[in-house]
Design an enzyme around this catalytic site. Structure first.
Site, short mmCIF file in Angstrom:
data_model
loop_
_atom_site.label_atom_id
_atom_site.label_comp_id
_atom_site.label_asym_id
_atom_site.label_seq_id
_atom_site.Cartn_x
_atom_site.Cartn_y
_atom_site.Cartn_z
N ASN A 11 32.65 58.00 22.00
CA ASN A 11 31.48 57.87 22.91
C ASN A 11 31.78 58.47 24.27
O ASN A 11 30.92 59.13 24.87
CB ASN A 11 31.06 56.41 23.03
CG ASN A 11 30.18 55.96 21.88
OD1 ASN A 11 29.03 56.35 21.79
ND2 ASN A 11 30.75 55.18 20.98
N ARG A 51 36.73 44.19 25.78
CA ARG A 51 36.82 42.92 26.52
C ARG A 51 35.44 42.52 27.00
O ARG A 51 34.61 43.39 27.29
CB ARG A 51 37.69 43.08 27.78
CG ARG A 51 39.10 43.44 27.51
CD ARG A 51 39.93 42.19 27.37
NE ARG A 51 41.13 42.48 26.63
CZ ARG A 51 42.27 41.81 26.74
NH1 ARG A 51 42.34 40.79 27.58
NH2 ARG A 51 43.31 42.12 26.03
N ASN A 74 26.30 49.15 28.22
CA ASN A 74 27.19 49.09 27.07
C ASN A 74 26.47 49.66 25.86
O ASN A 74 25.24 49.68 25.81
CB ASN A 74 27.59 47.62 26.81
CG ASN A 74 28.77 47.48 25.86
OD1 ASN A 74 29.40 48.46 25.47
ND2 ASN A 74 29.09 46.24 25.49
N HIS A 101 26.23 49.26 21.63
CA HIS A 101 26.58 48.32 20.55
C HIS A 101 26.10 48.91 19.22
O HIS A 101 24.96 49.37 19.12
CB HIS A 101 25.90 46.97 20.81
CG HIS A 101 26.28 45.93 19.80
ND1 HIS A 101 27.52 45.33 19.80
CD2 HIS A 101 25.61 45.41 18.75
CE1 HIS A 101 27.59 44.48 18.79
NE2 HIS A 101 26.45 44.50 18.14
C1 GRF Z 1 31.61 52.08 18.98
O1 GRF Z 1 31.11 51.83 17.70
C2 GRF Z 1 30.93 51.20 19.99
O2 GRF Z 1 29.60 50.94 19.69
C3 GRF Z 1 31.72 49.92 19.88
O3 GRF Z 1 33.06 50.36 19.71
C4 GRF Z 1 33.07 51.65 19.11
C5 GRF Z 1 33.86 52.55 20.00
O4 GRF Z 1 34.04 53.82 19.45
N1 GRF Z 1 31.50 49.07 21.03
P1 GRF Z 1 34.64 54.99 20.34
O5 GRF Z 1 35.93 54.47 20.99
O6 GRF Z 1 33.63 55.37 21.37
O7 GRF Z 1 34.92 56.10 19.38
#
Ligand code: GRF
Length: 216
Positions: A20, A101, A117, A119
């Site tokens: 992400n 966290r 955030n 999710h």
């Molecule tokens: C993603 O699926 C996000 O929604 C969740 O943790 C994962 C993180 O993936 N909170 P990355 O580290 O961005 O590849």
């Protein structure tokens, strides 16, 4: 993006592989969002996300909570350190991108309604850990991802964007999670762009997305 738009300064908190974060860095680089990542902080020293940031020349640090004592007693001291770093880089919007966290009052008070955030489920269904597996095991026919403003609850803050996908008959948790991840990579940069363009208004639980002209 127009040239008169100022770039919104982002801080990103991460814990792991950082796909992400990568989507945000790439969107900023391509000029798709009027923002730039000023600093990346991980709570885990081995997070691949730190390398992704450094590869783009973005300052990236690990702040290990265990250096501040036992969790959760150390949370306040640890978060004060994060706030100090984020402020020193002029961060205006804090993005949690796979940060594992719960965020406490020190961060939320330093960045009121300025922490978002991502999710991997359609909230308010399946908050918390392993959301994709929760949804898959439940047998939902539609899954997806949510971008929301962080408040003191667990994954319960006002929703900015959601996108859904169908659960196919031959899906496994892995194939479904991959499709959800692709959604995440679209809607997180999009939400940042909307905030940077001043097109997001929060009214209690409702987040209104203004048309491009309405925010001018
Ligand atoms: C993603 O699926 C996000 O929604 C969740 O943790 C994962 C993180 O993936 N909170 P990355 O580290 O961005 O590849």
């Amino acid at each position: 993006m127009t040239s008169r738009e100022a770039l919104l300064s982002l801080g990103v908190l991460v814990s792991g592989r950082g796909t992400n974060l990568q989507a945000i860095l790439d969107a900023c680089e391509k000029g798709e969002i009027p923002a730039r990542v000023k600093v990346v902080i991980s709570n885990r020293p081995k997070a691949l996300a730190l390398e992704r940031a450094r590869a783009k020349g973005v300052p990236a640090f690990c702040v290990n909570p265990s250096s501040y004592g036992k969790w959760p007693e150390c949370r306040s001291a640890y978060e004060k350190k994060l706030v100090e770093i984020l402020r020193s880089y002029g961060v205006e919007l804090l993005v949690l991108a796979g940060y594992d966290r719960l965020v406490g009052t020190d961060i939320l008070e330093a960045f009121p309604m300025r922490v978002i955030n991502i999710h991997p489920a359609l909230l308010p269904s399946f908050p918390g850990l392993n959301a994709q597996k929760q949804a898959f095991d439940y047998g939902v026919k539609v899954a997806g991802a949510t971008v929301f403003f962080v408040d003191p609850s667990v994954d319960g803050g006002p929703i900015i964007l959601q996108e859904a996908c169908k659960v196919e008959e031959d899906d496994t948790v892995e194939t479904l999670s991959q499709r959800i991840l692709e959604i995440e990579h679209r809607i997180l940069p999009r939400a940042i762009a909307l905030i940077a363009q001043g097109r997001v208004r929060v009214d209690g639980r409702k987040v209104r997305i203004l048309s491009p002209t309405a925010s001018e």
